[in-house]
Design a protein around this motif. Sequence first.
Motif, short mmCIF file in Angstrom:
data_model
loop_
_atom_site.label_atom_id
_atom_site.label_comp_id
_atom_site.label_asym_id
_atom_site.label_seq_id
_atom_site.Cartn_x
_atom_site.Cartn_y
_atom_site.Cartn_z
N LEU A 399 0.95 -1.24 -0.05
CA LEU A 399 -0.07 -0.03 0.04
C LEU A 399 0.95 1.13 0.04
O LEU A 399 0.50 2.02 -0.66
CB LEU A 399 -0.87 -0.07 1.24
N ALA A 400 1.82 1.07 0.56
CA ALA A 400 2.91 2.38 0.76
C ALA A 400 3.59 2.54 -0.64
O ALA A 400 3.53 3.72 -1.06
CB ALA A 400 4.07 2.20 1.77
N ILE A 401 3.96 1.42 -1.33
CA ILE A 401 4.29 1.67 -2.80
C ILE A 401 3.30 2.26 -3.56
O ILE A 401 3.46 3.07 -4.61
CB ILE A 401 4.71 0.33 -3.28
N ARG A 402 1.86 1.90 -3.48
CA ARG A 402 1.12 2.26 -4.35
C ARG A 402 0.56 3.93 -3.97
O ARG A 402 0.37 4.86 -4.89
CB ARG A 402 -0.46 1.70 -4.02
N PHE A 403 0.58 4.10 -2.64
CA PHE A 403 0.62 5.70 -2.43
C PHE A 403 1.68 6.73 -2.89
O PHE A 403 1.54 7.58 -3.19
CB PHE A 403 0.61 5.77 -0.73
N ALA A 404 2.88 6.01 -2.96
CA ALA A 404 4.19 6.79 -3.09
C ALA A 404 4.13 7.05 -4.69
O ALA A 404 4.43 7.93 -5.15
CB ALA A 404 5.30 6.14 -2.83
N LEU A 405 3.61 5.89 -5.48
CA LEU A 405 3.59 5.97 -6.85
C LEU A 405 2.56 7.27 -7.20
O LEU A 405 3.01 8.03 -8.19
CB LEU A 405 3.11 4.60 -7.45
#
Length: 771
Positions: A399-405
């Motif tokens: 989820l953190a990667i999706r948000f950062a993207l």
Amino acid sequence: MAVFWNNLNFNTDGYNIAKALSELSCCCRLNLSNQEILKNSFGSIKRGELVALLGPSGAGKSTLLNCLMQGRSYKGCTGGIFVTGLREPVRTSFINQDECEHLLLSLTVSQSLRYATLLKNPRKTPKSVHNEIVKTLLIDLGLESCANTTVAKCSGGQKKRLAIGLELAAMQKPHFLFLDEPTSGLDSCVGLKVVKLLSNLALAHNMAIVATIHQPSYKLFTQFSKAIILTGSGEFVFNGEPTKLRGTLELSGYRFEQDSYENPADVVIELASSMKRKLGGKLDQMELKDNFVFISLVEDAMDADYTSDHVIIQDPLKALQSPPPESETEHIGICSKMVNQVQDTYTNFIRQNFDIDSNDLARQDEGLCSKERSFSFYRLWILFLRCAHTSIFKQKQFLAIRFALHVVVAVVLAALYSNDIGQDDSCVMILEPNKSMLDHKTSPFDFDVIDRNTSQHSNGTEIELVESLEKVQGVQKPSASDNVRFHFFSLLFLTFASLMPTVLTFPSEIKLFFNERRNGWYTTPTYYIAKTVTEIPFQIIFPALYVYFIYGYTNQPGMDTWYDGMVGFMSTRYRDFLLVTITCCFIAQGLGFLIGILCVRSFNISIIVSSSLLLFLFLFSGFFVKRVEMNESVSWITYFSFVRFGNEAILLAIYGSDRCTQPKASSILLRFDLKDEDFKYNLLALVMHLIVIRVVAFLVLTVMANPAPFRISFKWLGDGLEWLKSSIPCPNLAKQIMQRFKCKPSVFCFLILVAVVMIVAVSLAIKRFAA
């Protein structure tokens, strides 16, 4: 309760789409393989037994388990499956060879057992009972030391025991438990522990456990109470207690060396490997020398649709072109005697152990698979909690990667484009032909460039658009065209960001769903609704944050202050823009669900199909080639592209709603042939795409979870096409043409296809030229 099967056969020539299409072909037929996996299989299993299912690789061990589980609904399976002493619905569980398909790797061992007992037990079960079941299973399975360990970090033996424990989490234990190679990948010590555990469970819970194994040690082999051994041709060579296998081999002619410690299980596997099965109908099988007659004891009393009077098998050994080696011939002879001995003793065994005339005898044409539970809001809630637990709390990094993207792409776009890209209203003066009238806007700058081009409405009226490009100190001011490209790329990114995570994670979860549904945990609608609802927050929060940032930063119309987009959606334009964007994200996610279901067996294909399909939809969005300028032969494809309706709805939200007052009009809307009233039409089209994709995904998931009605429909289709083909002269006509011109069926079909394409192309060209 006991189960026995009689005349159970399986071959790959079942009714499927390939066979149905083969019936449709009028001049050639598809080459369909017909391989016989099981041949006149018979046997029995009683509760309390631990049964070992052995045989060479490819003998049909897993196929036999699938046939017992699914019965005639398993494509290619025929024969009878019967249950005696049936007092309640049969409860059966099946665990695949890959135990990870039954586990959620992000949960701990105790959490996995906890959700299993909540899903498999009634709603009113007290909390203390759930806790006691989890505690008891941890002790019985020897998993106390790893109770709080994540499943992904457990060893192979711990995972296999946990997969077994999940199926034992119900207060009503299964009557039959089928395990496909529970000792595969384990060392001899751990494998022996697993088999001893299964033996204790079979006795403690009075259930039958059937496990397929490969060449076990003698110590492990004798832990089973019964062994069923198949030959390479799919026939039974032994059916009895493991301790009697050595004596059976000696009576059949096999000589053990004096003072030899040969493992009888290894010997019988070597002998069984000499029996080959028939491939594709060719005579390349080593068969039995002795003919035998197998008389069905129960088929005559059943429905005529499923019975046959007497099955007489007369299949002598075919003469081969070159004789087999002497040792192989000897092995075949020993196997032949063992197979005949099993078949001779089977009739007496049925008479002694089962009352054929009893009213308790029930035929299970649909197999022993547990009946699907009815829809329950309680299980829906528990399944929703489990999905939320695994998707939110156990995938924080993902989820953190999706948000950062989303943040990185928004920042990069903000740096790439000017912050006043949304200020240009694209309003131009509409000039009728042969009139000179310019759009004199009150501006401190003079017009340096005046572009005049001609656009044509759908009603055929030509108008002249006058666009001005203003330059300030040599730097061109951002135009509405830049803003259109900006929003198109944003739509492209958001749809990919919604599609790809679903395609990457959904196939692995689908395998878990197939196994749990087959074992009677919950229904298909329960899983689909829970999974869909779980993903709703992510498909709203991430796009909303992205849109709020880029909409405010680029000074799009309707957001004058930073709180306009956060409190109450004060701007109608921003509200419509956000609504369209989120709807497109939900459609892309539904498309990811559909692709993940269809490509569940191939991860690489799902990636290729999803990327190619989405790019294809963007190609027909009307952005690269305007819809009014497309050829009539392909313009209809745009109606299947949700990107087209999403892009047009975004343009209407930004430049519509009377942003330009008469006599001015928006050059962007004129270029794409849009009107203000088209917004509702595009939004309705997006909603229809969303509903259709979600419903189709659900129907495909239902068919794949229960393919029996689907295969029956193909059988009807195949029969209907066969009747239709016999009623028309097309086949004879096609054969005469091919004989006259000496062409192959494939060449003939190709020429017919080319001719049809050329006729359509010429017709469209004539129509376009005439217009």
